[in-house]
Design an enzyme around this catalytic site. Structure first.
Site, mmCIF file in Angstrom:
data_model
loop_
_atom_site.group_PDB
_atom_site.id
_atom_site.type_symbol
_atom_site.label_atom_id
_atom_site.label_comp_id
_atom_site.label_asym_id
_atom_site.label_seq_id
_atom_site.Cartn_x
_atom_site.Cartn_y
_atom_site.Cartn_z
ATOM 1 N N SER A 136 0.853 -1.234 0.163
ATOM 2 C CA SER A 136 -0.035 -0.007 0.067
ATOM 3 C C SER A 136 0.901 1.258 -0.006
ATOM 4 O O SER A 136 1.852 1.301 0.842
ATOM 5 C CB SER A 136 -1.033 0.034 1.360
ATOM 6 O OG SER A 136 -1.637 1.054 1.341
ATOM 7 N N LYS A 162 -1.364 -0.957 -4.154
ATOM 8 C CA LYS A 162 -2.406 0.007 -3.902
ATOM 9 C C LYS A 162 -2.258 1.194 -3.598
ATOM 10 O O LYS A 162 -1.114 1.414 -3.114
ATOM 11 C CB LYS A 162 -3.123 -0.726 -2.491
ATOM 12 C CG LYS A 162 -4.225 0.125 -1.799
ATOM 13 C CD LYS A 162 -4.724 -0.755 -0.895
ATOM 14 C CE LYS A 162 -4.716 0.066 0.754
ATOM 15 N NZ LYS A 162 -5.137 -0.832 1.537
ATOM 16 N N LYS A 164 -3.580 5.293 -2.452
ATOM 17 C CA LYS A 164 -4.504 5.685 -1.747
ATOM 18 C C LYS A 164 -4.907 6.989 -2.837
ATOM 19 O O LYS A 164 -4.163 7.485 -3.505
ATOM 20 C CB LYS A 164 -3.953 6.578 -0.576
ATOM 21 C CG LYS A 164 -3.422 5.542 0.458
ATOM 22 C CD LYS A 164 -4.430 4.895 1.171
ATOM 23 C CE LYS A 164 -4.252 3.833 2.293
ATOM 24 N NZ LYS A 164 -5.044 3.552 2.945
ATOM 25 N N ASP A 189 -7.300 2.888 -2.765
ATOM 26 C CA ASP A 189 -8.137 2.812 -1.425
ATOM 27 C C ASP A 189 -8.629 4.262 -1.185
ATOM 28 O O ASP A 189 -7.771 5.165 -1.080
ATOM 29 C CB ASP A 189 -7.238 2.460 -0.462
ATOM 30 C CG ASP A 189 -7.717 2.132 1.023
ATOM 31 O OD1 ASP A 189 -9.102 2.702 1.107
ATOM 32 O OD2 ASP A 189 -7.075 1.780 1.680
ATOM 33 N N GLU A 214 -11.310 0.270 -2.599
ATOM 34 C CA GLU A 214 -11.320 -0.024 -1.389
ATOM 35 C C GLU A 214 -12.172 1.038 -0.711
ATOM 36 O O GLU A 214 -11.591 1.988 -0.877
ATOM 37 C CB GLU A 214 -10.092 -0.349 -0.832
ATOM 38 C CG GLU A 214 -10.145 -0.933 0.539
ATOM 39 C CD GLU A 214 -8.631 -1.166 1.144
ATOM 40 O OE1 GLU A 214 -7.774 -1.350 0.198
ATOM 41 O OE2 GLU A 214 -8.682 -1.192 2.411
ATOM 42 N N ASP A 239 -13.520 -2.332 3.711
ATOM 43 C CA ASP A 239 -12.516 -2.247 5.040
ATOM 44 C C ASP A 239 -13.109 -1.764 6.146
ATOM 45 O O ASP A 239 -13.770 -2.530 6.895
ATOM 46 C CB ASP A 239 -11.242 -1.363 4.455
ATOM 47 C CG ASP A 239 -10.309 -1.100 5.375
ATOM 48 O OD1 ASP A 239 -10.391 -1.655 6.778
ATOM 49 O OD2 ASP A 239 -9.268 -0.639 5.342
ATOM 50 N N LYS A 263 -8.953 -7.139 8.699
ATOM 51 C CA LYS A 263 -7.898 -6.621 9.366
ATOM 52 C C LYS A 263 -8.222 -7.293 10.858
ATOM 53 O O LYS A 263 -9.300 -7.134 11.336
ATOM 54 C CB LYS A 263 -7.685 -5.124 9.738
ATOM 55 C CG LYS A 263 -7.161 -4.645 8.251
ATOM 56 C CD LYS A 263 -7.081 -3.101 8.369
ATOM 57 C CE LYS A 263 -6.708 -2.398 7.234
ATOM 58 N NZ LYS A 263 -6.687 -0.892 7.316
ATOM 59 N N GLY A 291 -3.625 -3.924 6.316
ATOM 60 C CA GLY A 291 -2.469 -3.607 6.917
ATOM 61 C C GLY A 291 -2.795 -2.434 7.835
ATOM 62 O O GLY A 291 -3.582 -1.729 7.399
HETATM 63 O O1 OSB Z 1 -7.082 1.797 4.864
HETATM 64 O O2 OSB Z 1 -5.875 0.175 4.669
HETATM 65 C C1 OSB Z 1 -6.106 1.200 5.266
HETATM 66 C C2 OSB Z 1 -2.881 2.153 6.971
HETATM 67 C C3 OSB Z 1 -3.470 2.688 7.976
HETATM 68 C C4 OSB Z 1 -4.764 2.755 8.186
HETATM 69 C C5 OSB Z 1 -5.538 2.189 7.266
HETATM 70 C C6 OSB Z 1 -5.045 1.871 6.021
HETATM 71 C C7 OSB Z 1 -3.545 1.793 5.790
HETATM 72 C C8 OSB Z 1 -2.909 1.144 4.538
HETATM 73 C C9 OSB Z 1 -1.535 0.626 4.807
HETATM 74 O O3 OSB Z 1 -3.530 1.099 3.292
HETATM 75 C C10 OSB Z 1 -1.326 -0.698 5.044
HETATM 76 C C11 OSB Z 1 -0.044 -1.373 5.586
HETATM 77 O O4 OSB Z 1 0.715 -1.056 4.662
HETATM 78 O O5 OSB Z 1 0.280 -1.522 6.803
HETATM 79 MG MG MG Z 2 -8.247 0.614 3.692
#
Ligand code: OSB
Ligand code: MG
Length: 368
Positions: A136, A162, A164, A189, A214, A239, A263, A291
């Site tokens: 991500s 992924k 953002k 995401d 996402e 999520d 998660k 994550g």
């Molecule tokens: O929305 O998946 C998410 C990180 C922090 C809070 C929410 C998210 C995320 C990530 C990173 O997308 C995931 C990672 O690399 O741990």
């Molecule tokens: Mg997410």
């Protein structure tokens, strides 16, 4: 087993690269570690994935500490527990606070796996020797920089990338990424940054052949997501909206998503995560492990969960070096050619390094 001693530590670690989402920019990661010891001396570890502010869910490091200290730890100490699946029942009288609950439950699963002499993956019923890994990537300052960072991840062999997105940073970025990486598995995401007013925008995104999108809409919604999914081709992955197996059941029934990101912390622990996995498997919904910018303990739990058979899509559990100059476990989590090899030794499979943990600890409290 009976847990006789618990140590909670509050840590703060600097992220190697600042992480930007639709809700803000992180330079540091604060989190809790919980060390539980049972009467025979076996030690298990759990990591609390709540952030220092409640932007992702309502929990924070401080609310987790409060719920652990004043409610959950007293419910666990000196109780006879024969299987970790019982922990969620012990916590039944406490509403939500899933990340706090998951912290203890994770440590109990670790103890249980060690005492039954198996890896945490095996104890959960997983049987993969290696797992596929995605990454991500946060929002970058420019599109050129975003392309560069995605390119580095593609070259490292990550199986799914992924990025953002947020209003104003979506079609332009995804279009550029698709041009530069025509064959990569790319997904976006939104962390709830959009509403149904943006349906035309989501229709436009269909042309980029994203693996999924996402959590485009509100963090607590499954109704509008169902409306959106009917109008777009790209699969929606939920999520934030899925906090329990009941949430998953309703979302599947309504057609709110075609994929679920599981998660462990968000759903209250490994037992609930496995229930969601099983339900999704019965319903033909693929899942993957999300994550939370975890340190090594949380990362180890994610790896174990991902060995369950319906985790068919690469997760966000990238290697330790993607986040940290130095992780708190030995060995660190290493990604080779887009795979992590699942440890076979008993328990979580990585050794917590007390030397490293102490270096990043702000405060500690012991309970017995
Ligand atoms: O929305 O998946 C998410 C990180 C922090 C809070 C929410 C998210 C995320 C990530 C990173 O997308 C995931 C990672 O690399 O741990
Ligand atoms: Mg997410």
């Amino acid at each position: 087993m009976k847990v006789t001693n618990i140590t909670v530590r509050h840590l703060k670690k600097h992220l190697k690269h600042p992480f930007k989402t639709s809700f803000g920019l992180f330079h540091d990661r604060e989190f809790l570690l919980l060390e539980a010891k049972d009467e025979s001396g076996t030690i298990g570890w759990g990591e609390c994935v709540a952030f220092d502010s409640p932007w992702y869910t309502e929990e924070t490091v401080k609310t987790s500490w409060h719920i652990l200290e004043d409610f959950l730890i007293p419910m666990i100490l000196h109780k006879e527990i024969s299987h970790p699946d019982e922990v969620s029942d012990l916590f039944k009288s406490i509403r939500k606070n899933n990340m706090a609950k998951s912290t203890i439950e994770g440590a109990i699963w670790d103890i249980y796996a060690q005492q039954t002499n198996q890896s945490l993956a095996k104890a959960l019923g997983g049987n993969k020797e290696k797992i596929e890994v995605g990454i991500s990537i946060g929002i970058q300052k420019t599109i050129e920089k975003q392309i560069e960072v995605v390119g580095q991840a593609v070259n490292k062999g990550y199986k799914r990338i992924k990025v953002k997105i947020k209003p104003g940073w979506d079609v332009n970025v995804l279009s550029a990424l698709r041009q530069h990486f025509p064959h990569a598995s790319i997904m976006a995401d939104a962390n709830s940054a959009y509403t149904l007013k943006d349906i035309p925008l989501f229709k436009e995104l269909d042309q980029f052949n994203l693996t999924m999108i996402e959590q485009p809409l509100a963090y607590d919604d499954i109704i509008d997501h169902a409306k959106l999914q009917k109008q777009i081709k790209t699969p929606i992955c939920l999520d934030e909206s899925i906090n329990s197996v009941e949430d998953a059941r309703k979302a599947i029934e309504l057609g709110s998503c075609r994929v679920i990101n599981v998660k462990i912390g968000r759903v209250g622990g490994l037992t609930e995560a496995r229930k969601i996995h099983d339900l999704c498997k019965e319903n033909g919904i693929p899942v993957w492990c999300g994550g939370m910018l975890e340190a090594g303990i949380g990362r180890a739990h994610n790896i174990a969960l991902t060995t369950l058979s319906n985790f068919v899509l690469p997760g966000d559990t990238a290697g330790s070096s993607n986040y940290w100059e130095e992780d708190i476990i030995t060995p660190e989590v290493v990604v080779e050619d887009g795979y992590i090899h699942v440890p076979k030794i008993s328990g979580i499979g990585y050794q917590p390094s007390l030397e490293s943990i102490n270096k990043f600890t702000i405060s500690t409290k012991r309970f017995q």
